[in-house]
Enzyme design. Structure first.
Site, PDB file in Angstrom:
ATOM      1  N   ILE A 110       0.832  -1.189   0.000  1.00  0.00           N
ATOM      2  CA  ILE A 110       0.000   0.000   0.000  1.00  0.00           C
ATOM      3  C   ILE A 110       0.867   1.239   0.000  1.00  0.00           C
ATOM      4  CG2 ILE A 110      -1.846   1.214   1.231  1.00  0.00           C
ATOM      5  CD1 ILE A 110      -2.234  -1.537   2.776  1.00  0.00           C
ATOM      6  N   CYS A 111       0.560   2.181  -0.905  1.00  0.00           N
ATOM      7  CA  CYS A 111       1.284   3.446  -0.915  1.00  0.00           C
ATOM      8  C   CYS A 111       0.457   4.461  -0.138  1.00  0.00           C
ATOM      9  CB  CYS A 111       1.494   3.918  -2.351  1.00  0.00           C
ATOM     10  SG  CYS A 111       2.318   5.495  -2.458  1.00  0.00           S
ATOM     11  N   LEU A 112       0.844   4.693   1.094  1.00  0.00           N
ATOM     12  CA  LEU A 112       0.076   5.588   1.956  1.00  0.00           C
ATOM     13  C   LEU A 112       1.058   6.292   2.884  1.00  0.00           C
ATOM     14  CD1 LEU A 112      -2.801   6.428   2.822  1.00  0.00           C
ATOM     15  CD2 LEU A 112      -2.799   4.529   4.421  1.00  0.00           C
TER      16      LEU A 112
END
Lengths: 178, 149
Positions: B86-88
């Site tokens: 996840i890119c967060l």
């Protein structure tokens, strides 16, 4: 007489935090060692790799060296931007008087009530007098980050006094839109 | 393994006694730092009616370091790659030790409602999201129906 640090177990905290991110340091040291190794011994390494592993032939050490160098740059970059605050900064943090603490006030990091400890050591960060933490909890964070966990403001930047807006200046601003 | 910090015990208790709507997180019995997460797709998003499985792990230096979270259910989303990573921001640079498991899971749920194709992790998905939006939404719906059960 025991020192202040001994009484509050600060030495052990310091030791722990200095060992923070051991992997990064080790990788960086390994890279430095590799980069600073004379080419001859690297060729020896190359030979031994070639001898011991079938299928790896003609390892391009220039390319490998370039890759290692750029990796090292990235690591150095990262460790610079992640640098926390100085020990002096931590020593100068404002202590919160126990009398100011309510019974159900909790540390945002460990989530324990401050008063669980009969002698709580609580500090506030310069960004906001309500941004309080157990000293023991905030130190490991500030050793690797300069930001307040609650508002992300860089705590090392001197707090600027709110500038009173000159009424004349305000009028001028409005004229721009009028 | 060293004993579990009080904070983790407290967070776990609260996740079970006072769960976030649409999110369940259950620790493994043999490793209390490892959680199975079930996350409902937010209504109004192409993930609606889907139930997504994630894994969450609290590293030794948690809460100084963020939890590690990954989707186990296949999902078509510009900020989640094929491996479920996840890119967060709050899972990386913007982590703060004042955040908790529940706030992180809420952020992930919010990411499903508002994808950010300008900061992609899955490039092909992000391109589709920007250039052929209706089709991307359609694919996300189909994947949800097919995998997120």
């Amino acid at each position: 007489m025991p020192t202040y640090e001994e009484e509050h177990g600060l030495n052990s905290t310091n030791n722990n935090t200095e060992g923070e991110r051991p992997n990064r340091l080790t990788v960086q040291q390994a890279l430095n060692n590799f980069i600073n190794t004379p080419t001859d011994s690297r060729n020896n390494l190359s030979n031994s790799i070639n001898n011991s592993i079938n299928g790896i032939n003609n390892v391009d050490f220039n390319l490998l060296n370039q890759m290692m160098n750029s990796m090292n740059t990235i690591l150095v970059d990262k460790s610079n931007t992640n640098n926390g605050v100085s020990n002096e900064f931590i020593d100068r943090l404002e202590r919160v008087n126990v009398k100011q603490l309510k019974n159900d006030d909790t540390c945002p990091i460990c989530t324990n009530e401050y008063k669980d400890d009969s002698y709580p050591l609580v500090v506030e960060l310069p960004c906001n007098s309500k941004h309080r933490f157990d000293l023991e909890c905030i130190v490991p964070w500030l050793k690797i980050n300069k930001t307040c966990p609650l508002c992300r403001i860089d705590v090392t930047i001197k707090k600027e006094l709110p500038v009173l807006v000159d009424s004349e200046e305000e009028d001028e601003d409005w004229e721009m839109y009028g | 393994m060293s004993s579990l910090p009080k904070r983790i015990i407290r967070e776990t208790e609260r996740l079970i006694s006072d769960p976030v709507p649409g999110i369940t997180a259950t620790p493994h019995e043999e490793n209390l730092r490892y959680f199975d997460v079930l996350l409902d797709g937010p209504s109004g998003s192409p993930y609606e009616n889907g139930v997504f499985k994630l894994e969450l792990f609290l590293p030794d230096d948690y809460p100084m370091a963020p939890p590690m979270v990954r989707f186990l259910t296949k999902i078509y989303h510009p900020n989640i790659d094929r491996l479920g990573r996840i890119c967060l921001d709050v899972l990386k640079n913007n982590w703060s030790p004042a955040l908790q498991i529940r706030t992180i899971l809420l952020s992930i749920q919010a990411l499903l409602s508002s994808p950010n194709p300008d900061d992609p992790l899955a490039n092909e998905v992000a391109d589709e999201w920007k250039n052929n939006h209706d089709k991307a939404i359609q694919t996300a719906r189909e994947w949800t129906a097919q995998y997120a059960k």
